[in-house]
Design a protein around this motif. Sequence first.
Motif, PDB file in Angstrom:
ATOM      1  N   SER A  96       0.597  -8.731   6.264  1.00 33.45           N
ATOM      2  CA  SER A  96      -0.522  -7.799   6.401  1.00 33.45           C
ATOM      3  C   SER A  96      -0.072  -6.382   6.077  1.00 33.45           C
ATOM      4  CB  SER A  96      -1.052  -7.820   7.832  1.00 33.45           C
ATOM      5  OG  SER A  96      -1.529  -9.082   8.172  1.00 33.45           O
ATOM      6  N   PRO A  97      -0.983  -5.565   5.552  1.00 33.51           N
ATOM      7  CA  PRO A  97      -0.633  -4.174   5.309  1.00 33.51           C
ATOM      8  C   PRO A  97      -0.430  -3.430   6.629  1.00 33.51           C
ATOM      9  CG  PRO A  97      -2.878  -4.643   4.578  1.00 33.51           C
ATOM     10  CD  PRO A  97      -2.312  -5.904   5.119  1.00 33.51           C
ATOM     11  N   VAL A  98       0.575  -2.573   6.657  1.00 32.25           N
ATOM     12  CA  VAL A  98       0.816  -1.727   7.830  1.00 32.25           C
ATOM     13  C   VAL A  98       0.610  -0.279   7.429  1.00 32.25           C
ATOM     14  CG1 VAL A  98       2.388  -3.325   8.987  1.00 32.25           C
ATOM     15  CG2 VAL A  98       3.305  -1.645   7.414  1.00 32.25           C
ATOM     16  N   GLY A  99       0.359   0.534   8.414  1.00 28.34           N
ATOM     17  CA  GLY A  99       0.168   1.953   8.171  1.00 28.34           C
ATOM     18  C   GLY A  99       0.434   2.737   9.434  1.00 28.34           C
ATOM     19  N   ALA A 100       0.276   4.029   9.328  1.00 34.58           N
ATOM     20  CA  ALA A 100       0.455   4.921  10.471  1.00 34.58           C
ATOM     21  C   ALA A 100      -0.707   5.897  10.481  1.00 34.58           C
ATOM     22  CB  ALA A 100       1.782   5.662  10.370  1.00 34.58           C
ATOM     23  N   VAL A 101      -1.347   6.020  11.621  1.00 32.21           N
ATOM     24  CA  VAL A 101      -2.469   6.941  11.767  1.00 32.21           C
ATOM     25  C   VAL A 101      -2.168   7.907  12.905  1.00 32.21           C
ATOM     26  CG1 VAL A 101      -4.173   5.302  10.863  1.00 32.21           C
ATOM     27  CG2 VAL A 101      -3.718   5.379  13.310  1.00 32.21           C
ATOM     28  N   PRO A 102      -2.741   9.093  12.861  1.00 30.83           N
ATOM     29  CA  PRO A 102      -2.498  10.051  13.938  1.00 30.83           C
ATOM     30  C   PRO A 102      -3.041   9.536  15.273  1.00 30.83           C
ATOM     31  CG  PRO A 102      -3.550  11.115  12.049  1.00 30.83           C
ATOM     32  CD  PRO A 102      -3.579   9.642  11.797  1.00 30.83           C
ATOM     33  N   LYS A 103      -2.267   9.744  16.334  1.00 33.70           N
ATOM     34  CA  LYS A 103      -2.744   9.423  17.680  1.00 33.70           C
ATOM     35  C   LYS A 103      -3.758  10.483  18.084  1.00 33.70           C
ATOM     36  CE  LYS A 103       1.132   7.143  19.946  1.00 33.70           C
ATOM     37  NZ  LYS A 103       2.127   7.286  21.013  1.00 33.70           N
ATOM     38  N   PRO A 104      -4.822  10.077  18.761  1.00 32.11           N
ATOM     39  CA  PRO A 104      -5.789  11.072  19.219  1.00 32.11           C
ATOM     40  C   PRO A 104      -5.138  12.035  20.215  1.00 32.11           C
ATOM     41  CG  PRO A 104      -6.636   8.836  19.502  1.00 32.11           C
ATOM     42  CD  PRO A 104      -5.208   8.729  19.098  1.00 32.11           C
ATOM     43  N   HIS A 105      -5.467  13.307  20.107  1.00 30.96           N
ATOM     44  CA  HIS A 105      -5.007  14.341  21.035  1.00 30.96           C
ATOM     45  C   HIS A 105      -3.489  14.425  21.085  1.00 30.96           C
ATOM     46  CE1 HIS A 105      -9.182  14.088  22.170  1.00 30.96           C
ATOM     47  NE2 HIS A 105      -9.012  12.843  22.580  1.00 30.96           N
ATOM     48  N   SER A 106      -2.820  14.193  19.954  1.00 26.76           N
ATOM     49  CA  SER A 106      -1.365  14.193  19.917  1.00 26.76           C
ATOM     50  C   SER A 106      -0.909  14.509  18.501  1.00 26.76           C
ATOM     51  CB  SER A 106      -0.842  12.810  20.336  1.00 26.76           C
ATOM     52  OG  SER A 106       0.529  12.686  20.066  1.00 26.76           O
ATOM     53  N   SER A 107       0.344  14.886  18.372  1.00 30.23           N
ATOM     54  CA  SER A 107       0.905  15.095  17.037  1.00 30.23           C
ATOM     55  C   SER A 107       1.645  13.848  16.557  1.00 30.23           C
ATOM     56  CB  SER A 107       1.850  16.297  17.046  1.00 30.23           C
ATOM     57  OG  SER A 107       2.925  16.042  17.932  1.00 30.23           O
TER      58      SER A 107
ATOM     59  N   ALA B 197       4.934   8.631   7.137  1.00 27.58           N
ATOM     60  CA  ALA B 197       4.455   7.335   7.627  1.00 27.58           C
ATOM     61  C   ALA B 197       5.514   6.257   7.433  1.00 27.58           C
ATOM     62  CB  ALA B 197       3.163   6.952   6.912  1.00 27.58           C
ATOM     63  N   SER B 198       6.192   6.251   6.287  1.00 25.84           N
ATOM     64  CA  SER B 198       7.235   5.258   6.031  1.00 25.84           C
ATOM     65  C   SER B 198       8.369   5.377   7.041  1.00 25.84           C
ATOM     66  CB  SER B 198       7.789   5.416   4.619  1.00 25.84           C
ATOM     67  OG  SER B 198       6.795   5.114   3.671  1.00 25.84           O
ATOM     68  N   ALA B 199       8.803   6.601   7.332  1.00 30.46           N
ATOM     69  CA  ALA B 199       9.878   6.813   8.314  1.00 30.46           C
ATOM     70  C   ALA B 199       9.436   6.341   9.696  1.00 30.46           C
ATOM     71  CB  ALA B 199      10.281   8.283   8.343  1.00 30.46           C
ATOM     72  N   PHE B 200       8.200   6.634  10.060  1.00 28.11           N
ATOM     73  CA  PHE B 200       7.677   6.203  11.358  1.00 28.11           C
ATOM     74  C   PHE B 200       7.620   4.677  11.444  1.00 28.11           C
ATOM     75  CE2 PHE B 200       3.978   4.817  13.818  1.00 28.11           C
ATOM     76  CZ  PHE B 200       4.361   5.256  15.078  1.00 28.11           C
TER      77      PHE B 200
ATOM     78  N   ARG C   1       0.845  -1.199   0.000  1.00 20.75           N
ATOM     79  CA  ARG C   1       0.000   0.000   0.000  1.00 20.75           C
ATOM     80  C   ARG C   1       0.881   1.250   0.000  1.00 20.75           C
ATOM     81  NH1 ARG C   1      -4.912  -1.351   4.264  1.00 20.75           N
ATOM     82  NH2 ARG C   1      -5.800  -3.044   3.056  1.00 20.75           N
ATOM     83  N   PRO C   2       0.494   2.269  -0.760  1.00 14.98           N
ATOM     84  CA  PRO C   2       1.311   3.493  -0.792  1.00 14.98           C
ATOM     85  C   PRO C   2       1.237   4.228   0.550  1.00 14.98           C
ATOM     86  CG  PRO C   2      -0.693   3.760  -2.097  1.00 14.98           C
ATOM     87  CD  PRO C   2      -0.664   2.339  -1.635  1.00 14.98           C
ATOM     88  N   LEU C   3       2.384   4.747   0.993  1.00 22.08           N
ATOM     89  CA  LEU C   3       2.480   5.464   2.257  1.00 22.08           C
ATOM     90  C   LEU C   3       3.199   6.784   2.042  1.00 22.08           C
ATOM     91  CD1 LEU C   3       3.721   2.472   4.449  1.00 22.08           C
ATOM     92  CD2 LEU C   3       1.428   3.475   4.513  1.00 22.08           C
ATOM     93  N   SER C   4       2.889   7.760   2.867  1.00 24.71           N
ATOM     94  CA  SER C   4       3.620   9.023   2.815  1.00 24.71           C
ATOM     95  C   SER C   4       5.031   8.797   3.342  1.00 24.71           C
ATOM     96  CB  SER C   4       2.908  10.082   3.659  1.00 24.71           C
ATOM     97  OG  SER C   4       3.030   9.753   5.037  1.00 24.71           O
ATOM     98  N   GLU C   5       5.941   9.728   3.048  1.00 25.69           N
ATOM     99  CA  GLU C   5       7.315   9.596   3.546  1.00 25.69           C
ATOM    100  C   GLU C   5       7.336   9.659   5.076  1.00 25.69           C
ATOM    101  OE1 GLU C   5      10.907   8.557   3.952  1.00 25.69           O
ATOM    102  OE2 GLU C   5       9.963   8.511   1.995  1.00 25.69           O
TER     103      GLU C   5
END
Length: 158
Positions: A66-77, A34-37, A28-32
Amino acid sequence: MYFGLREGFWPHAKIPSDSLDTFDYSDRPLSEEASAFIREQRNKEIATDRFSPAFGPDLLPGMFSSPVGAVPKPHSSGLRLITDQSAGPHAPNSFIPRDAAAVRYDNMHDFGKLLHKVHSQHGRPPTYLFKSDCSEAFRRIPMHVLWQIRQVVTVDGE
C-alpha cells in the motif's frame, strides 16, 4: 474474541483465489521531509516487532504494498504516518464487505448519556471513572497471519 486474541483477527475479508498477483503502489513521490519521517517510523515499527525487517525489493505472490505517506498532525508541527489501504483494485480494504466494516466509535456524547443513565438509575454518579490508553489500539490488535502476509509496507524500495 478468544480465537482472535490467540490466532489473530480476520477482518471478514473474502479473498478470491485469483488475487494471487502482487500489487505495488508504493512509488508515490514524497518530499525529503516525509521520506525521512517514514524511514524513522519504519525503524520504530521494526524495533517494536510490528514490522519485519526488509526481505528485498520483490513482493511474493499475493502481497500488496500500500502507498504510505506523511501528513501534518493537527495542532502540531509533527507528522503522522498514513497507509492507504484502499488504493488500487486489489487493496486490502477491497476484500472486506462493506456491511462487515461498519464501526461506530464511542465519543463524549455517548459517555455523557451513559453517565446520565447511571446517575438516573443509582441517584449518584459512578464512584470511579478510568480511561484506557488506546493510543495505538490498531497497532496492538493481533491480525491473523494470513491477513498479515498480504500487506507490505515498502520504504526506499525495500
